[in-house]
Design an enzyme around this catalytic site. Sequence first.
Site, PDB file in Angstrom:
ATOM      1  N   HIS A   1       7.534   5.152  -8.574  1.00 36.27           N
ATOM      2  CA  HIS A   1       6.184   4.985  -8.023  1.00 36.27           C
ATOM      3  C   HIS A   1       5.594   6.388  -8.040  1.00 36.27           C
ATOM      4  O   HIS A   1       5.967   7.234  -7.231  1.00 36.27           O
ATOM      5  CB  HIS A   1       6.253   4.429  -6.603  1.00 36.27           C
ATOM      6  CG  HIS A   1       4.908   4.275  -5.967  1.00 36.27           C
ATOM      7  ND1 HIS A   1       4.434   3.066  -5.517  1.00 36.27           N
ATOM      8  CD2 HIS A   1       3.916   5.170  -5.710  1.00 36.27           C
ATOM      9  CE1 HIS A   1       3.210   3.224  -5.027  1.00 36.27           C
ATOM     10  NE2 HIS A   1       2.881   4.504  -5.119  1.00 36.27           N
TER      11      HIS A   1
ATOM     12  N   ASP B   1       3.594  -6.193  -9.331  1.00 36.34           N
ATOM     13  CA  ASP B   1       3.685  -5.497  -8.049  1.00 36.34           C
ATOM     14  C   ASP B   1       3.281  -6.444  -6.917  1.00 36.34           C
ATOM     15  O   ASP B   1       2.613  -6.028  -5.964  1.00 36.34           O
ATOM     16  CB  ASP B   1       2.814  -4.230  -8.059  1.00 36.34           C
ATOM     17  CG  ASP B   1       3.081  -3.328  -6.864  1.00 36.34           C
ATOM     18  OD1 ASP B   1       4.099  -3.535  -6.179  1.00 36.34           O
ATOM     19  OD2 ASP B   1       2.266  -2.420  -6.619  1.00 36.34           O
TER      20      ASP B   1
ATOM     21  N   HIS C   1       1.043  -9.369   2.087  1.00 36.32           N
ATOM     22  CA  HIS C   1       0.827  -9.085   3.515  1.00 36.32           C
ATOM     23  C   HIS C   1      -0.055 -10.214   4.034  1.00 36.32           C
ATOM     24  O   HIS C   1      -0.830 -10.800   3.266  1.00 36.32           O
ATOM     25  CB  HIS C   1       0.101  -7.748   3.706  1.00 36.32           C
ATOM     26  CG  HIS C   1       0.848  -6.562   3.171  1.00 36.32           C
ATOM     27  ND1 HIS C   1       1.918  -5.990   3.823  1.00 36.32           N
ATOM     28  CD2 HIS C   1       0.681  -5.848   2.033  1.00 36.32           C
ATOM     29  CE1 HIS C   1       2.368  -4.956   3.102  1.00 36.32           C
ATOM     30  NE2 HIS C   1       1.639  -4.859   2.015  1.00 36.32           N
TER      31      HIS C   1
HETATM   32  O1  DOR Z   1       0.376  -1.483  -2.633  1.00 33.90           O
HETATM   33  C1  DOR Z   1       1.611  -1.468  -2.647  1.00 33.90           C
HETATM   34  N1  DOR Z   1       2.323  -2.237  -1.812  1.00 33.90           N
HETATM   35  N2  DOR Z   1       2.244  -0.653  -3.504  1.00 33.90           N
HETATM   36  C2  DOR Z   1       3.577  -0.456  -3.432  1.00 33.90           C
HETATM   37  O2  DOR Z   1       4.096   0.296  -4.209  1.00 33.90           O
HETATM   38  C3  DOR Z   1       4.371  -1.125  -2.392  1.00 33.90           C
HETATM   39  C4  DOR Z   1       3.728  -2.373  -1.997  1.00 33.90           C
HETATM   40  C5  DOR Z   1       4.337  -3.026  -0.787  1.00 33.90           C
HETATM   41  O3  DOR Z   1       5.563  -3.145  -0.755  1.00 33.90           O
HETATM   42  O4  DOR Z   1       3.600  -3.477   0.087  1.00 33.90           O
END
Ligand code: DOR
Length: 445
Positions: free
Chosen positions: A176, A305, A309
């Site tokens: 990353h 990716d 959430h």
């Molecule tokens: O936006 C992101 N969320 N980028 C990442 O590299 C990790 C990820 C997460 O795990 O929430």
Amino acid sequence: MFDLLIHNAKVLTIDGETVDSDVVCHNGRIEKIADRVDANATEIIDADGHLLMPGVIDPQVHFREPGAPHKEDINSGSRAAVRGGVTSFLEMPNCNPPTIGQEQLNWKIARASHSSFANFGFFIGATKENLKELNDANPVCGIKIFMGSSTGNLLVDDQQILDKIFSTGARLIAVHAEDESRIQKRHAQLTQNTSADIPYERHSEIRDAKTALIATQRAVDLSNKYGRRLHILHLSTAEEVNFLRNNKSAHISCEVVPNHLFLSTDDYASLGAKAQMNPPLRDVNNSQHLWRGLYDNVIDIIATDHAPHTVDEKSKPYPNSPSGTPGVETSLPLMLTAMVAGQCTLKQIQEWMCTGPAKVYGIQKKGLLTEGYDADLALVDIRAFQTVKDSEVFSRAGWSPFAGMRLTGWPIYTIVNGRVVFDHGVIREGVFGQPLSFHGSDIHD
Ligand code: DOR
């Protein structure tokens, strides 16, 4: 008696052409592809002339288990995967506890074996102390280094430790690439002296293009210094593409995520924190450089990716709103819609989403629809446009940054190891995927 017989499909061949064929699957493999097969099978599907392609390998997802199953777990994430035609995924280590040793890896593999509808592989996460585990733990698809902080507490940005990790062992290192010291400095500068709410757009200013470029250059330097196999995750800027166009050695590969191809900073206006991710969205002109990078083979593959959430978490004011968006179930329809619009070909989609990830991670007998390969398949309808709706999302997150977009190329059936796991919008319960094995990458062989 075969396990599965698919009649009347438009089969995507190795050359990226489509050929009207029947396909027989048996014992998890593609047994036969022929004009017409008359045989008995436990299950017979009439493909009705729809496109049958290799299942997508999504080489970067976050399924939140253990630690945050209210956002997603392996079971719910894999449901979303197969809904989107993804038959194998590689999952990241930034869960809680993080995947930083054999014990956590064993736990995930055991868990996935009884709950994942797709095939699965896991990264091992680098810390400042786990050099031995990074090279001993098995099976892993690679070592993940967060050079810049993101969700979770995995971070390695100390030069001495990076040198140690890059100089020890031979397995693929995936980074990353965002520069932590620049993130910290700009975060302090750009969020201070304000009593008003900080707009979510500020996220893209804090983690600007230079933040990504500095870390990408640093990772490339380390990889060249030690001749180490490097994969740069979610490239997001024209600057990185331009740099790599001239500086990408044979042992380096990289990827892009659909968010950076199809969304931009303009989308903060309607999405708010749902547009917040790391690395962040860029201005509207940036994506054409990423597309160009794909066309020119500077960028090798597409990952999502997928980083779920909840809506509640995303409603928090900046900077407490978490970064990341769901995406595993929309990547194939997004790309097939782009194909229908003339932006790319089926052959390119196959290379970027199926054969490419298999090559990058050394996954054998996957990513192509050919006799003897594993029967991981997606039968997709490229004629029926459907609007993405939050209420229909399979991910536990329950929303999509692409809600409202009309996409085509949705899977009708998804088949994993020769068995139907997704059938006209419904998951067939009880059929689980298998652990992937990794045989060393041959990306540029
Ligand atoms: O936006 C992101 N969320 N980028 C990442 O590299 C990790 C990820 C997460 O795990 O929430």
